[in-house]
Scaffold this motif. Structure first.
Motif, PDB file in Angstrom:
ATOM      1  N   ASN A 108      -7.338   3.659  -3.352  1.00 17.93           N
ATOM      2  CA  ASN A 108      -7.772   2.264  -3.289  1.00 17.93           C
ATOM      3  C   ASN A 108      -9.201   2.069  -3.797  1.00 17.93           C
ATOM      4  OD1 ASN A 108      -5.736   0.296  -1.810  1.00 17.93           O
ATOM      5  ND2 ASN A 108      -5.503   2.324  -0.870  1.00 17.93           N
ATOM      6  N   GLY A 109      -9.679   3.012  -4.600  1.00 13.51           N
ATOM      7  CA  GLY A 109     -10.943   2.820  -5.301  1.00 13.51           C
ATOM      8  C   GLY A 109     -12.184   3.325  -4.615  1.00 13.51           C
ATOM      9  N   TYR A 110     -12.042   4.094  -3.535  1.00 14.73           N
ATOM     10  CA  TYR A 110     -13.191   4.672  -2.853  1.00 14.73           C
ATOM     11  C   TYR A 110     -13.492   6.077  -3.382  1.00 14.73           C
ATOM     12  CZ  TYR A 110     -12.978   0.962   0.662  1.00 14.73           C
ATOM     13  OH  TYR A 110     -12.996  -0.249   1.301  1.00 14.73           O
ATOM     14  N   SER A 111     -14.765   6.424  -3.403  1.00 15.40           N
ATOM     15  CA  SER A 111     -15.175   7.803  -3.681  1.00 15.40           C
ATOM     16  C   SER A 111     -15.296   8.510  -2.331  1.00 15.40           C
ATOM     17  CB  SER A 111     -16.525   7.819  -4.408  1.00 15.40           C
ATOM     18  OG  SER A 111     -16.949   9.150  -4.616  1.00 15.40           O
ATOM     19  N   VAL A 112     -14.377   9.431  -2.055  1.00 13.85           N
ATOM     20  CA  VAL A 112     -14.208   9.979  -0.710  1.00 13.85           C
ATOM     21  C   VAL A 112     -14.721  11.414  -0.631  1.00 13.85           C
ATOM     22  CG1 VAL A 112     -12.578  10.412   1.160  1.00 13.85           C
ATOM     23  CG2 VAL A 112     -12.144   8.561  -0.460  1.00 13.85           C
ATOM     24  N   SER A 113     -15.500  11.681   0.395  1.00 14.72           N
ATOM     25  CA  SER A 113     -15.903  13.049   0.729  1.00 14.72           C
ATOM     26  C   SER A 113     -15.551  13.320   2.178  1.00 14.72           C
ATOM     27  CB  SER A 113     -17.404  13.267   0.483  1.00 14.72           C
ATOM     28  OG  SER A 113     -18.174  12.278   1.150  1.00 14.72           O
ATOM     29  N   SER A 131       4.763   1.404   6.937  1.00 12.10           N
ATOM     30  CA  SER A 131       4.206   1.636   5.600  1.00 12.10           C
ATOM     31  C   SER A 131       2.708   1.895   5.673  1.00 12.10           C
ATOM     32  CB  SER A 131       4.489   0.439   4.692  1.00 12.10           C
ATOM     33  OG  SER A 131       3.754   0.537   3.492  1.00 12.10           O
ATOM     34  N   LEU A 132       2.291   3.092   5.290  1.00 12.08           N
ATOM     35  CA  LEU A 132       0.872   3.410   5.250  1.00 12.08           C
ATOM     36  C   LEU A 132       0.162   2.586   4.189  1.00 12.08           C
ATOM     37  CD1 LEU A 132      -1.488   5.140   6.222  1.00 12.08           C
ATOM     38  CD2 LEU A 132      -0.796   6.909   4.598  1.00 12.08           C
ATOM     39  N   ASP A 133       0.810   2.372   3.037  1.00  9.43           N
ATOM     40  CA  ASP A 133       0.192   1.568   1.974  1.00  9.43           C
ATOM     41  C   ASP A 133      -0.081   0.143   2.444  1.00  9.43           C
ATOM     42  OD1 ASP A 133      -0.032   3.430  -0.115  1.00  9.43           O
ATOM     43  OD2 ASP A 133       2.093   3.256  -0.587  1.00  9.43           O
ATOM     44  N   GLU A 134       0.883  -0.459   3.119  1.00 10.75           N
ATOM     45  CA  GLU A 134       0.707  -1.823   3.602  1.00 10.75           C
ATOM     46  C   GLU A 134      -0.379  -1.886   4.676  1.00 10.75           C
ATOM     47  OE1 GLU A 134       1.038  -5.814   3.797  1.00 10.75           O
ATOM     48  OE2 GLU A 134       1.987  -4.485   2.315  1.00 10.75           O
ATOM     49  N   GLN A 135      -0.414  -0.878   5.548  1.00  6.72           N
ATOM     50  CA  GLN A 135      -1.440  -0.833   6.586  1.00  6.72           C
ATOM     51  C   GLN A 135      -2.829  -0.733   5.964  1.00  6.72           C
ATOM     52  OE1 GLN A 135      -1.573   1.293  10.756  1.00  6.72           O
ATOM     53  NE2 GLN A 135      -1.931   2.846   9.208  1.00  6.72           N
ATOM     54  N   MET A 136      -2.983   0.157   4.961  1.00  6.55           N
ATOM     55  CA  MET A 136      -4.274   0.312   4.298  1.00  6.55           C
ATOM     56  C   MET A 136      -4.682  -0.981   3.597  1.00  6.55           C
ATOM     57  SD  MET A 136      -5.591   3.286   4.857  1.00  6.55           S
ATOM     58  CE  MET A 136      -6.813   3.363   3.570  1.00  6.55           C
ATOM     59  N   ILE A 152      -8.158  -2.970   4.436  1.00 14.80           N
ATOM     60  CA  ILE A 152      -9.170  -3.215   3.387  1.00 14.80           C
ATOM     61  C   ILE A 152      -9.437  -4.711   3.255  1.00 14.80           C
ATOM     62  CG2 ILE A 152      -9.612  -3.067   0.907  1.00 14.80           C
ATOM     63  CD1 ILE A 152      -8.084  -0.338   1.014  1.00 14.80           C
ATOM     64  N   GLU A 153      -8.377  -5.520   3.303  1.00 14.95           N
ATOM     65  CA  GLU A 153      -8.548  -6.977   3.213  1.00 14.95           C
ATOM     66  C   GLU A 153      -9.360  -7.531   4.380  1.00 14.95           C
ATOM     67  OE1 GLU A 153      -4.581  -8.464   2.992  1.00 14.95           O
ATOM     68  OE2 GLU A 153      -4.379  -8.110   0.824  1.00 14.95           O
ATOM     69  N   ASN A 154      -9.296  -6.856   5.528  1.00 15.27           N
ATOM     70  CA  ASN A 154     -10.028  -7.287   6.720  1.00 15.27           C
ATOM     71  C   ASN A 154     -11.381  -6.586   6.872  1.00 15.27           C
ATOM     72  OD1 ASN A 154      -8.241  -9.238   8.263  1.00 15.27           O
ATOM     73  ND2 ASN A 154      -6.807  -7.570   7.963  1.00 15.27           N
TER      74      ASN A 154
END
Length: 395
Positions: A32-37, A381-386, A390-392
């Motif tokens: 979803n566009g984050y740079s994750v560490s 759905s993990l995608d729907e939850q994410m 993100i929207e919130n």
């Protein structure tokens, strides 16, 4: 690109639900566009010894599937000796504390809790650095420790851990809870704290579960796959099972503190209709499970706030669930028509449920698998939850 750090006590190549769910969180944020560490200890779970490729190293930085991993030193131990376990936790907590104080890290940080001491260390260091802290609470400690009999209520240790618990809730900017019970507990302490429900949904749906694969001549194959620890109570459970005259057999996959006791019991009871497979790689496990029928999800006692991720993991593979753990997980199974529910610690009720399952037959179970798979695919759905989180502005 938005930077975000995750701090967790577990991460692959370690096995188990805790490592899997943190990896899924990291990968979904990346997608979803984050740079994750991610910061975690040098891999050592569940055997309590460093994986061979990490031995002799103080820290390791690597990149796997676009996730930057910083693995820090730990004195590993899975000893039953409480002193050794505390030393192990303190070793990583100390390394982590100084790393967070002096290293360059993203402004947004997700901290996994429990372990409570580790999350306290992380939150304290991040609070000093004025970072945005997102606390991800998977189980309630010290509440769970009281219910499991690990701590005595109102003891000095209990009171100390409650202070730590309050501190991390207070300093977190907002909190993810894996259950409504967790969120209700946090709001009972800090009513205004912003909380989000974050279920441990899986990221796998195997469509070939819809294919006809049952063999009516075979017994119904119940399975348990996961940690063989105190909280799950698998050793006590198998001693109470009576499968002798049923068209049911139990398959056990996993490792943990009760492994030796389970093996010794099965060696002395070869006709128990229980087969032990040990620990398998996750992809191999999922492939093996396709030939089985029903997932057993037990807890030794009802643990407030706990919702075993196995409910979602195995229904996403199309398996009906025999749930034996009480609490919110029981409600989820019943409300979504995912299988059978037996009150926690009711072994007579468990054996009665197994009699019912034995009489159901393979064809009916195959129909259940199809319905449960389709329900899980649309509701868990993990995608729907994410997307909603993100929207919130949860991250």
């Amino acid at each position: 690109m938005k930077d975000i750090l995750i701090i967790s006590n577990y991460y692959p190549p370690e096995k188990g639900a805790a490592a899997n769910r943190i990896e899924q969180l990291a990968l979904k944020l990346d997608q979803n566009g984050y740079s994750v560490s991610v910061i975690s200890p040098l891999p050592n779970y569940p055997k309590g010894e460093l994986f061979p490729e990490y031995k002799g190293k103080f820290s390791v930085t690597e990149k796997i599937e676009n996730i930057t991993l910083k693995r820090l030193w730990i004195y590993p131990s899975n000893s039953s000796n409480i002193f050794k376990r505390i030393v192990s936790t303190l070793s990583f907590s100390t390394t982590l504390f100084f790393y967070l104080l002096f290293a360059k890290t993203p402004q947004k940080v997700i901290v996994q809790s429990p372990p409570l001491l580790l999350s306290f260390t992380a939150v304290f260091a991040l609070w000093i650095r004025r970072k945005k802290i997102i606390l991800n609470v998977s189980d309630l400690w010290p509440t769970a420790a009281i219910e499991l009999g690990v701590l005595k209520k109102n003891s000095i240790s209990h009171k100390f851990l409650r202070l730590i618990e309050r501190f991390i809730y207070k300093k977190a900017n907002h909190i993810f809870g894996q259950s409504n019970e967790i969120i209700n507990h946090i709001h009972s302490i800090f009513p205004e704290k912003k909380c989000f429900l974050y279920r441990n949904y899986p990221d796998h749906f195997i469509d070939n579960v819809l294919q006809e694969k049952h063999n009516s001549n075979e017994p119904i194959k119940l399975f348990y796959a996961g940690l063989l620890g105190v909280a799950q109570g698998v050793f006590e459970l198998i001693q109470e099972l009576d499968l002798k005259h049923l068209n049911v057999e139990l398959h056990i996959f996993g490792d943990g503190a009760e492994r030796i006791e389970i093996l010794n019991y099965l060696n002395h009871n070869p006709n128990a209709k229980i087969i032990f497979h040990g620990m398998l790689e996750r992809n191999v496990l999922h492939e093996t499970l396709q030939n089985l029928d029903i997932a057993l999800v037990p807890l030794k006692t009802r643990i407030y706030g706990s919702v075993p991720s196995k409910i979602f993991e195995y229904t996403a593979l199309g398996f009906p669930v025999l749930y034996f753990g009480g609490g919110e997980g029981e409600n989820i199974v019943e409300e979504n028509n995912l299988g059978w529910v037996v009150p926690v610690e009711d072994f007579k009720g468990l054996n009665n449920a197994l009699k019912q399952i034995s009489e159901v037959g393979k064809e009916e179970i195959q129909n259940m698998k199809k319905n449960i798979f389709l329900h899980a695919k649309s509701h868990f759905s993990l995608d729907e939850q994410m997307k909603q989180l993100i929207e919130n502005d949860a991250f």
